[in-house]
Design a protein around this motif. Structure first.
Motif, PDB file in Angstrom:
ATOM      1  N   GLY A 260       0.792  -1.222   0.000  1.00 32.70           N
ATOM      2  CA  GLY A 260       0.000   0.000   0.000  1.00 32.70           C
ATOM      3  C   GLY A 260       0.821   1.268   0.000  1.00 32.70           C
ATOM      4  O   GLY A 260       0.382   2.305   0.505  1.00 32.70           O
ATOM      5  N   ILE A 261       2.013   1.203  -0.583  1.00 32.95           N
ATOM      6  CA  ILE A 261       2.887   2.370  -0.694  1.00 32.95           C
ATOM      7  C   ILE A 261       2.661   3.005  -2.063  1.00 32.95           C
ATOM      8  O   ILE A 261       2.679   2.309  -3.084  1.00 32.95           O
ATOM      9  N   GLU A 262       2.447   4.306  -2.095  1.00 37.47           N
ATOM     10  CA  GLU A 262       2.272   4.985  -3.376  1.00 37.47           C
ATOM     11  C   GLU A 262       3.631   5.153  -4.047  1.00 37.47           C
ATOM     12  O   GLU A 262       4.530   5.774  -3.490  1.00 37.47           O
ATOM     13  N   TYR A 263       3.754   4.620  -5.251  1.00 38.88           N
ATOM     14  CA  TYR A 263       4.974   4.806  -6.036  1.00 38.88           C
ATOM     15  C   TYR A 263       4.778   6.018  -6.934  1.00 38.88           C
ATOM     16  O   TYR A 263       3.889   6.035  -7.785  1.00 38.88           O
ATOM     17  N   GLN A 264       5.593   7.046  -6.719  1.00 42.35           N
ATOM     18  CA  GLN A 264       5.546   8.265  -7.529  1.00 42.35           C
ATOM     19  C   GLN A 264       6.751   8.284  -8.463  1.00 42.35           C
ATOM     20  O   GLN A 264       7.875   7.978  -8.045  1.00 42.35           O
ATOM     21  N   SER A 265       6.514   8.667  -9.697  1.00 44.36           N
ATOM     22  CA  SER A 265       7.602   8.689 -10.686  1.00 44.36           C
ATOM     23  C   SER A 265       7.945  10.112 -11.096  1.00 44.36           C
ATOM     24  O   SER A 265       7.080  10.973 -11.194  1.00 44.36           O
ATOM     25  N   PHE A 266       9.243  10.342 -11.301  1.00 45.69           N
ATOM     26  CA  PHE A 266       9.664  11.553 -11.989  1.00 45.69           C
ATOM     27  C   PHE A 266      10.589  11.146 -13.125  1.00 45.69           C
ATOM     28  O   PHE A 266      11.001   9.992 -13.212  1.00 45.69           O
ATOM     29  N   TRP A 267      10.852  12.118 -14.041  1.00 42.10           N
ATOM     30  CA  TRP A 267      11.561  11.811 -15.284  1.00 42.10           C
ATOM     31  C   TRP A 267      10.698  10.891 -16.149  1.00 42.10           C
ATOM     32  O   TRP A 267      11.197  10.161 -17.003  1.00 42.10           O
ATOM     33  N   THR A 268       9.395  10.926 -15.945  1.00 42.29           N
ATOM     34  CA  THR A 268       8.495   9.966 -16.575  1.00 42.29           C
ATOM     35  C   THR A 268       8.479  10.107 -18.092  1.00 42.29           C
ATOM     36  O   THR A 268       8.535   9.102 -18.814  1.00 42.29           O
ATOM     37  N   LEU A 269       8.413  11.326 -18.592  1.00 41.40           N
ATOM     38  CA  LEU A 269       8.366  11.541 -20.042  1.00 41.40           C
ATOM     39  C   LEU A 269       9.729  11.699 -20.676  1.00 41.40           C
ATOM     40  O   LEU A 269       9.918  11.360 -21.839  1.00 41.40           O
ATOM     41  N   THR A 270      10.693  12.218 -19.921  1.00 43.30           N
ATOM     42  CA  THR A 270      11.943  12.643 -20.546  1.00 43.30           C
ATOM     43  C   THR A 270      13.097  11.658 -20.430  1.00 43.30           C
ATOM     44  O   THR A 270      14.113  11.840 -21.085  1.00 43.30           O
ATOM     45  N   ALA A 271      12.967  10.630 -19.617  1.00 42.04           N
ATOM     46  CA  ALA A 271      14.077   9.695 -19.449  1.00 42.04           C
ATOM     47  C   ALA A 271      14.434   9.025 -20.776  1.00 42.04           C
ATOM     48  O   ALA A 271      13.556   8.742 -21.589  1.00 42.04           O
ATOM     49  N   PRO A 272      15.725   8.775 -21.006  1.00 46.77           N
ATOM     50  CA  PRO A 272      16.129   8.049 -22.213  1.00 46.77           C
ATOM     51  C   PRO A 272      15.373   6.723 -22.319  1.00 46.77           C
ATOM     52  O   PRO A 272      15.306   5.957 -21.361  1.00 46.77           O
ATOM     53  N   GLY A 273      14.780   6.479 -23.455  1.00 39.85           N
ATOM     54  CA  GLY A 273      13.964   5.286 -23.652  1.00 39.85           C
ATOM     55  C   GLY A 273      12.492   5.583 -23.481  1.00 39.85           C
ATOM     56  O   GLY A 273      11.663   5.107 -24.261  1.00 39.85           O
ATOM     57  N   ASN A 274      12.146   6.380 -22.474  1.00 43.58           N
ATOM     58  CA  ASN A 274      10.737   6.729 -22.264  1.00 43.58           C
ATOM     59  C   ASN A 274      10.233   7.618 -23.381  1.00 43.58           C
ATOM     60  O   ASN A 274       9.153   7.411 -23.932  1.00 43.58           O
ATOM     61  N   ARG A 275      11.024   8.637 -23.703  1.00 40.66           N
ATOM     62  CA  ARG A 275      10.592   9.593 -24.723  1.00 40.66           C
ATOM     63  C   ARG A 275      10.340   8.902 -26.054  1.00 40.66           C
ATOM     64  O   ARG A 275       9.330   9.157 -26.722  1.00 40.66           O
ATOM     65  N   GLU A 276      11.241   7.988 -26.422  1.00 42.26           N
ATOM     66  CA  GLU A 276      11.075   7.278 -27.690  1.00 42.26           C
ATOM     67  C   GLU A 276       9.811   6.413 -27.676  1.00 42.26           C
ATOM     68  O   GLU A 276       9.189   6.178 -28.717  1.00 42.26           O
ATOM     69  N   ALA A 277       9.429   5.950 -26.490  1.00 43.02           N
ATOM     70  CA  ALA A 277       8.276   5.060 -26.375  1.00 43.02           C
ATOM     71  C   ALA A 277       6.961   5.771 -26.633  1.00 43.02           C
ATOM     72  O   ALA A 277       5.966   5.119 -26.969  1.00 43.02           O
ATOM     73  N   TRP A 278       6.939   7.095 -26.474  1.00 41.84           N
ATOM     74  CA  TRP A 278       5.668   7.790 -26.723  1.00 41.84           C
ATOM     75  C   TRP A 278       5.753   8.819 -27.831  1.00 41.84           C
ATOM     76  O   TRP A 278       4.787   9.030 -28.563  1.00 41.84           O
ATOM     77  N   TYR A 279       6.915   9.448 -28.024  1.00 41.99           N
ATOM     78  CA  TYR A 279       6.984  10.553 -28.971  1.00 41.99           C
ATOM     79  C   TYR A 279       7.181  10.086 -30.409  1.00 41.99           C
ATOM     80  O   TYR A 279       6.624  10.656 -31.341  1.00 41.99           O
ATOM     81  N   SER A 280       7.961   9.048 -30.582  1.00 42.88           N
ATOM     82  CA  SER A 280       8.249   8.591 -31.948  1.00 42.88           C
ATOM     83  C   SER A 280       7.762   7.169 -32.178  1.00 42.88           C
ATOM     84  O   SER A 280       8.311   6.431 -32.982  1.00 42.88           O
TER      85      SER A 280
END
Length: 364
Positions: A260-280
């Motif tokens: 029951g621990i909330e996992y919060q993310s940062f660098w969600t859109l901009t991390a290497p690999g993440n950006r390619e997964a949604w932008y291109s």
């Protein structure tokens, strides 16, 4: 009249906006190549995709009284790192458009915590809100993470006293008598020191000054387990970079989900690999078009459906509106992505969906 239009002959929309998504708690200020171009796609479910597909009228964005519920989990939270002198107006704008969860830190090097206080107070005055309508999260940052010329507490004081002074400063900066969530910005260089900080934070929960506590930048499962086992008051938050180098915290996220621990993310859109997964990603572009969302919203939806609460630090008002409208659709019970769409995005990140989220059950 239409507020914005698509150009059917061009896969990129006529009007492109940039968005800083800088959530590094201990990194350098992002350079221009970290800016994100967020595609704009229709937000009205009734409109078809085509030459005249509407991106919504002003009425779609003005006068909508939807706001993200305080108890919503997972949810988008407004991140305030790197906003400097613009912090007050950006926080005010985010709350005005429906954000209710605000993340900051008592770390002048990267955050303007006092401006966050001004921002939420102005928005509350504008909207007739009270303190209980806003969820404020801040952090204690150790001396090693501070600007040596601007430390918000006495660096020569005992460690427990540094924490107390930091919390007192946060209460003053945020113009509040309590903090909804207090996070240790990172572990100290020994377990004795780490537990001293954490136990001092526990004292604030005991006296009601803080509602919950947690940890950030913790990427070793064994370390999180040790902290959890030795904590009198269990952590309710883990806030980490969501990126490939940490294996997307698969095991840590499973541990959090089970407890029951909330996992919060940062660098969600901009991390290497993440950006390619949604932008291109052609598949994501197709999902975005069919659901009348931006491609960034599709990635946010993917993360939210995994049970993750992303920090959203957009400085673009249109993007803030879009992100709140995404939360509105989710809060209204819409499942944005089906299992196969989730599986496709997980595959683009290098994992099967089942491996990427072993704490969830998916029908094959």
């Amino acid at each position: 009249e239409q507020k914005r239009k698509l150009d059917k002959s061009n896969p990129i929309l006529q009007k492109l906006n940039t968005k800083k998504d800088a959530f590094l708690s201990d990194g350098k200020e992002p350079k221009e190549d970290d800016d994100i171009i967020k595609e704009k796609l229709p937000t009205d479910d009734a409109d078809p995709i085509g030459d005249d597909a509407s991106l919504g009228t002003d009425d779609d964005f003005i006068g909508d009284d939807f706001f993200i519920p305080i108890d919503a989990k997972p949810t988008l939270k407004y991140g305030t790192a790197w906003k400097k002198e613009k912090t007050t107006q950006l926080v005010r704008m985010a709350i005005t458009h429906g954000f209710r969860h605000i993340d900051t830190a008592c770390q002048p090097k990267h955050y303007n915590e006092a401006a966050v206080g001004e921002g939420w107070k102005l928005a509350a005055s504008d909207l007739g809100l009270v303190r209980e309508d806003i969820w404020l999260q801040t952090k204690y940052t150790s001396v090693s993470g501070q600007d040596p010329n601007n430390i918000p507490y006495n660096p020569h004081a005992a460690l427990s006293e540094q924490v107390r002074q930091s919390v007192a400063k946060s209460l003053s900066n945020l113009q509040t008598t309590y903090i909804d969530s207090l996070v240790m910005h990172g572990m100290e260089n020994s377990w004795d020191k780490t537990l001293e900080v954490y136990r001092t934070m526990e004292e604030f929960v005991d006296d009601g000054t803080v509602r919950q506590i947690g940890i950030s930048n913790c990427y070793q499962l064994d370390a999180l387990k040790y902290l959890y086992e030795n904590a009198r008051i269990k952590p309710k938050v883990v806030q980490n970079r969501f990126y490939r180098d940490a294996n997307y915290d698969i095991k840590i996220r499973q541990f959090c989900q089970e407890r029951g621990i909330e996992y919060q993310s940062f660098w969600t859109l901009t991390a290497p690999g993440n950006r390619e997964a949604w932008y291109s990603n052609a598949n994501v572009a197709h999902y975005a078009a069919s659901k009348k969302l931006s491609t960034a919203n599709i990635f946010y939806a993917f993360v939210l459906q995994l049970g993750i609460s992303p920090l959203d630090g957009s400085t673009n008002e249109d993007h803030v509106e879009e992100d709140v409208l995404l939360m509105k659709r989710i809060q209204n019970g819409e499942q944005i992505l089906d299992v196969e769409e989730m599986r496709s995005i997980a595959t683009s990140l290098g994992f099967s969906l089942e491996d990427f989220a072993p704490h969830l059950t998916f029908q094959r």
